[in-house]
Scaffold this motif. Structure first.
Motif, short mmCIF file in Angstrom:
data_model
loop_
_atom_site.label_atom_id
_atom_site.label_comp_id
_atom_site.label_asym_id
_atom_site.label_seq_id
_atom_site.Cartn_x
_atom_site.Cartn_y
_atom_site.Cartn_z
N VAL A 172 28.16 105.05 -51.66
CA VAL A 172 28.14 106.49 -51.96
C VAL A 172 27.22 106.76 -53.14
O VAL A 172 26.38 107.67 -53.11
CB VAL A 172 29.58 106.99 -52.25
N VAL A 173 27.34 105.96 -54.22
CA VAL A 173 26.52 106.15 -55.41
C VAL A 173 25.04 105.97 -55.06
O VAL A 173 24.18 106.78 -55.45
CB VAL A 173 26.95 105.15 -56.52
N GLN A 174 24.75 104.93 -54.30
CA GLN A 174 23.37 104.67 -53.89
C GLN A 174 22.82 105.85 -53.08
O GLN A 174 21.66 106.24 -53.24
CB GLN A 174 23.30 103.39 -53.05
N HIS A 175 23.68 106.41 -52.25
CA HIS A 175 23.26 107.55 -51.43
C HIS A 175 22.90 108.74 -52.31
O HIS A 175 21.87 109.39 -52.11
CB HIS A 175 24.38 107.91 -50.44
N ARG A 176 23.74 108.98 -53.31
CA ARG A 176 23.48 110.11 -54.21
C ARG A 176 22.17 109.90 -54.96
O ARG A 176 21.37 110.83 -55.12
CB ARG A 176 24.64 110.25 -55.19
N ILE A 177 21.97 108.69 -55.47
CA ILE A 177 20.73 108.38 -56.19
C ILE A 177 19.53 108.62 -55.27
O ILE A 177 18.51 109.21 -55.67
CB ILE A 177 20.76 106.92 -56.71
N HIS A 178 19.67 108.21 -54.04
CA HIS A 178 18.59 108.36 -53.08
C HIS A 178 18.28 109.85 -52.86
O HIS A 178 17.10 110.24 -52.84
CB HIS A 178 19.00 107.70 -51.76
N VAL A 179 19.34 110.65 -52.76
CA VAL A 179 19.14 112.09 -52.55
C VAL A 179 18.42 112.71 -53.75
O VAL A 179 17.47 113.49 -53.58
CB VAL A 179 20.51 112.77 -52.32
N GLN A 180 18.83 112.32 -54.96
CA GLN A 180 18.18 112.84 -56.16
C GLN A 180 16.71 112.46 -56.20
O GLN A 180 15.85 113.27 -56.56
CB GLN A 180 18.88 112.30 -57.41
N GLN A 181 16.43 111.21 -55.82
CA GLN A 181 15.03 110.77 -55.81
C GLN A 181 14.22 111.59 -54.81
O GLN A 181 13.06 111.92 -55.06
CB GLN A 181 14.97 109.28 -55.46
N GLU A 182 14.83 111.92 -53.72
CA GLU A 182 14.16 112.74 -52.71
C GLU A 182 13.81 114.11 -53.29
O GLU A 182 12.72 114.64 -53.05
CB GLU A 182 15.06 112.90 -51.47
N VAL A 183 14.74 114.70 -54.05
CA VAL A 183 14.51 116.01 -54.66
C VAL A 183 13.34 115.95 -55.64
O VAL A 183 12.44 116.79 -55.63
CB VAL A 183 15.80 116.50 -55.36
N VAL A 184 13.36 114.92 -56.47
CA VAL A 184 12.28 114.74 -57.45
C VAL A 184 10.93 114.62 -56.75
O VAL A 184 9.93 115.23 -57.15
CB VAL A 184 12.56 113.50 -58.33
N LEU A 185 10.92 113.83 -55.71
CA LEU A 185 9.68 113.66 -54.94
C LEU A 185 9.20 114.99 -54.39
O LEU A 185 8.01 115.30 -54.42
CB LEU A 185 9.93 112.67 -53.80
N GLY A 186 10.12 115.80 -53.91
CA GLY A 186 9.76 117.11 -53.35
C GLY A 186 9.15 118.01 -54.41
O GLY A 186 8.14 118.67 -54.19
N VAL A 187 9.75 117.97 -55.59
CA VAL A 187 9.24 118.79 -56.70
C VAL A 187 7.84 118.36 -57.05
O VAL A 187 6.93 119.18 -57.26
CB VAL A 187 10.18 118.67 -57.91
N ARG A 188 7.66 117.05 -57.09
CA ARG A 188 6.32 116.53 -57.44
C ARG A 188 5.28 116.96 -56.41
O ARG A 188 4.15 117.25 -56.74
CB ARG A 188 6.37 115.00 -57.50
N MET A 189 5.67 117.00 -55.18
CA MET A 189 4.74 117.40 -54.14
C MET A 189 4.39 118.88 -54.27
O MET A 189 3.28 119.30 -53.96
CB MET A 189 5.35 117.13 -52.76
N LEU A 190 5.35 119.66 -54.77
CA LEU A 190 5.11 121.10 -54.88
C LEU A 190 4.36 121.47 -56.17
O LEU A 190 3.84 122.57 -56.29
CB LEU A 190 6.43 121.86 -54.83
#
Lengths: 168, 206
Positions: A114-132
């Motif tokens: 569960v923790v790994q999943h949450r970290i993964h989701v956060q990393q995805e958000v950061v990546l999205g922001v960087r792309m924008l």
């Protein structure tokens, strides 16, 4: 033994180990033995041994042997019926400590996932922001409100030839 | 007789489907030969009876795994022999242990709950004559494979092929085992043979 395989006397001997010879087999035996005294003595010993083995007394079996077996089987059936089936039976074979350890391990594993999943989701958000973020370099819309006026500022009006002539 | 026509295999198939009467018939039919094999292997009547009962209980427990690819007696004697070997191994590992401990989780009911109406006297097992006693001792002293082969051969209903299957040996090896066992017995019992104690008729008497 290979020599014995094709030996008719050996074949008869092996038959006699298990059962009484049939009349035709006895006749064949007598023909094979003939007047061979050692062979006759050997055969006599074979028969004597077979007779002695057959006379060995069978060990006594308790009169309630079958009853006891049946009772044990029925008791086993009852115990079996009380036990959980399939996976539950397999699981119940272990003591409470191993079971607790396995449950604790499984819980820890789920928590890690569960923790790994949450970290993964956060990393995805950061990546999205960087792309924008490159889009943030574009001027704001407010700046573009006076675009036409500003654009015209740089334009030179066409020369008024008539006015120039009158001034001269 | 093939396993397809073997009435005991048919009975065992019925046991597989929960027929307790069929199982009782099998126990009744085979208790004596199984007891004989176990007794002459372990050399103790009480232990032999416990093991023989455990053999039949194991047969029942294994009913779902029974495949009639061979005669029932072959399967039964294989189980009986394995039990004997396990008991011998157990004795080697724990020589001081008695067999009054259950063999496994369900054996605790064997031999404890139902009083025997005719408890066997130790004297019942005493052998009738000196010769019989000597033969019995000689058989017991044979190596396990030879003894088992010889005892199964004595069961007229068990073929050489079936004995080979029980022992896990080839047919020729099985016959060789029986041959060697008999040669050993003849050599050991030679004095009785020469003194004419043997009462069997000779070839010429047949």
């Amino acid at each position: 033994m290979s020599q014995m395989k094709n030996d008719p006397l050996q074949r008869l001997r092996e038959t006699a180990w298990r059962r009484k010879l049939a009349p035709e087999e006895e006749a064949e035996l007598l023909r094979l033995l003939g007047d061979d005294a050692p062979a006759c003595a050997e055969w006599e010993a074979e028969l004597a041994l077979t007779a002695s083995l057959s006379r060995l007394p069978a060990p006594g079996v308790a009169t309630n042997f079958t009853t006891r077996v049946m009772e044990a089987v029925r008791a086993g059936q009852i115990a079996e019926a009380r036990r959980p089936d399939g996976l539950g039976r397999w699981w119940s074979r272990f003591g409470w400590r191993p079971r607790l350890a396995v449950l604790g391990g499984a819980t820890a594993l789920v928590a890690v996932v569960v923790v790994q999943h949450r970290i993964h989701v956060q990393q995805e958000v950061v990546l999205g922001v960087r792309m924008l973020s490159p889009a943030a370099m574009v001027p704001s819309v407010e700046w573009l409100a006076d675009f036409d006026a500003i654009d015209k500022l740089g334009q030179v009006a066409p020369t008024d030839e008539d006015l120039l002539a009158a001034l001269k | 007789m093939s396993f397809e026509t073997d009435p005991d295999s048919q009975l065992m198939l019925r046991v597989k489907h929960g027929d307790m009467d069929a199982f009782e018939s099998l126990v009744e039919k085979f208790k004596q030969p199984v007891m004989g094999l176990v007794y002459r292997t372990l050399r103790d009547a009480d232990e032999a009876e416990d093991i023989a009962q455990a053999v039949f209980i194991q047969v029942y427990k294994s009913r779902d795994r029974y495949q009639p690819s061979a005669r029932f007696s072959t399967w039964l004697f294989t189980i009986a022999r394995n039990f004997c070997l396990n008991e011998i191994r157990r004795r080697v590992r724990h020589p001081a242990d008695a067999l009054d401990q259950p063999l496994n989780d369900s054996d605790d009911t064997v031999g404890t709950l139902i009083p025997d109406a005719a408890v066997r006297d130790a004297g019942d097992l005493s052998l009738s004559g000196e010769l019989t006693q000597k033969v019995d001792e000689a058989v017991r002293d044979l190596p396990e494979l030879q003894r088992t082969a010889l005892l199964l051969c004595r069961e007229g209903d068990v073929s050489y092929d079936e004995i080979a299957e029980v022992l896990g040996t080839s047919l020729s090896a099985t016959k060789s085992l029986i041959h060697r066992a008999r040669e050993t017995l003849k050599a050991r019992l030679k004095p009785y043979l020469e003194s004419g104690t043997w009462s069997a008729g000779g070839a010429k008497k047949q």
